[in-house]
Design a protein around this motif. Structure first.
Motif, PDB file in Angstrom:
ATOM      1  N   ALA A  50      -2.988   0.609  -3.642  1.00 57.68           N
ATOM      2  CA  ALA A  50      -2.401  -0.718  -3.425  1.00 57.68           C
ATOM      3  C   ALA A  50      -2.063  -1.383  -4.752  1.00 57.68           C
ATOM      4  O   ALA A  50      -2.841  -1.304  -5.711  1.00 57.68           O
ATOM      5  N   GLU A 110       1.392  -5.181   2.778  1.00 59.36           N
ATOM      6  CA  GLU A 110       0.181  -5.937   3.070  1.00 59.36           C
ATOM      7  C   GLU A 110       0.456  -7.435   3.161  1.00 59.36           C
ATOM      8  O   GLU A 110       0.029  -8.109   4.086  1.00 59.36           O
ATOM      9  N   LYS A 150       5.027   3.676   2.892  1.00 60.17           N
ATOM     10  CA  LYS A 150       4.398   2.468   2.366  1.00 60.17           C
ATOM     11  C   LYS A 150       4.046   1.537   3.513  1.00 60.17           C
ATOM     12  O   LYS A 150       4.561   1.669   4.630  1.00 60.17           O
ATOM     13  N   CYS A 165      -4.584   6.166  -0.215  1.00 57.95           N
ATOM     14  CA  CYS A 165      -3.983   4.837  -0.281  1.00 57.95           C
ATOM     15  C   CYS A 165      -4.134   4.252  -1.679  1.00 57.95           C
ATOM     16  O   CYS A 165      -5.223   4.261  -2.251  1.00 57.95           O
ATOM     17  N   ARG A 219       0.852  -1.180   0.000  1.00 50.39           N
ATOM     18  CA  ARG A 219       0.000   0.000   0.000  1.00 50.39           C
ATOM     19  C   ARG A 219       0.892   1.236   0.000  1.00 50.39           C
ATOM     20  O   ARG A 219       1.701   1.428   0.904  1.00 50.39           O
TER      21      ARG A 219
END
Length: 320
Positions: free
Chosen positions: A166, A187, A184, A164, A148
């Motif tokens: 991703a 994830e 960053k 954000c 992200r």
């Protein structure tokens, strides 16, 4: 207790231990002098404030395959030395936590060149992110991860608006983060991901702030200055030890440094010695030119409302 023969031999022969460590240090020095000499030379200038576009060797690290070849040379030389000296210590600053291993290859001034290994922990994606300032360039040398990319659109003090985006990053990609507003959050790592990072802190580091990603709440705030971080730890330690004799010194610290460290000192001083801390709080509140005057005044009034007996401390010391 069983002691491995190799460990027993090293313990009984200090020269052998020194030789093993020297072999690893020689491998490090050879890598620095032969394979990374230009980059480390330029790291000194970059760490002193020179723009990156005036450091061609460092710039080239993040173009093409130079970063990967330099890392491969380092790993090959270090592993060869370790095979002959398996009980030696790798002579780079390093640390490991769950899901992340860090190896600092070089450091100068405000800049550092670091190798990072992200591992899949199987845990859920982080629910918060930290914004800490500085500039970072990160080249993915191997592996992939879902990342992200976060941008701080508005900092409201106790909360923030965060944008954000991703996507998955893979081998060969380069990520750039400039200033406090960009960072960053990893994830998910697909197996492992190796990253070479070039980072430079700001000349005047700002406070690092951690925000919740769901609603932007401020979760934690810490000084961006290493010197102030040491002072903050010292204050916390004195507080936990109950060292009331340190209160006068801590009161002096409420007058110097950043607003963050001054307020931390005020909190600890109040907790350790009410008389000394309340006097320092009153001085801060009455100083109209102090950026913390309004905050100190509000706390001063709140404490007197809650504990009316504190009003007497304005003119006399507490009998206790």
């Amino acid at each position: 207790m069983r002691i491995d023969p190799q460990l027993r031999a090293l313990r009984g022969n200090t020269a052998s231990q020194r030789n093993a460590q020297q072999a690893l240090e020689d491998a490090r020095d050879e890598w620095r002098d032969v394979s990374a000499s230009k980059e480390i030379e330029e790291l000194e200038r970059y760490g002193a404030g020179m723009p990156l576009d005036q450091c061609p060797a460092l710039t080239a690290l993040f173009e093409g395959s130079r970063a990967k070849s330099m890392a491969e040379t380092l790993v090959a030389g270090t592993l060869e030395a370790l095979r002959g000296n398996p009980l030696g210590q790798v002579p780079f600053r390093h640390q490991h936590s769950e899901g992340l291993s860090v190896l600092q290859l070089a450091h100068s001034g405000r800049a550092a060149l670091t190798l990072l290994l992200y591992s899949d922990t199987g845990h859920e994606a982080p629910a918060s992110a930290c914004f800490s300032g500085g500039d970072r360039i990160e080249a993915v040398l191997a592996g992939a991860a879902d990342v992200r990319f976060l941008e701080l659109l508005e900092d409201r003090g106790t909360s923030a608006a965060i944008d954000c985006t991703a996507r998955r990053v893979v081998d060969g990609e380069v990520m750039r983060f400039s200033g406090f507003a960009q960072t960053k959050s990893i994830e998910r790592v697909h197996g492992r991901m190796v990253v070479l990072r070039l980072a430079r802190s700001d000349a005047a580091p700002c406070d690092a702030r951690e925000f919740a990603l769901d609603d932007g709440r401020l979760l934690h705030r810490a000084s961006g200055s290493r010197a102030e971080s040491r002072q903050e730890m010292m204050l916390a330690l004195l507080g936990r030890m109950g060292r009331s004799d340190a209160a006068p010194l801590i009161a002096e610290m409420t007058c110097e440094g950043s607003d963050h460290i001054r307020w931390q000192a005020m909190r600890e001083c109040l907790a350790l010695d009410t008389v000394t801390g309340f006097a320092a709080l009153g001085d801060m509140a009455r100083n109209a030119g102090d950026p913390l005057a309004a905050t100190a005044g509000a706390l001063h009034a709140q404490l007197i409302e809650t504990y009316p007996q504190l009003a007497r401390l304005e003119t006399q010391k507490c009998p206790a």
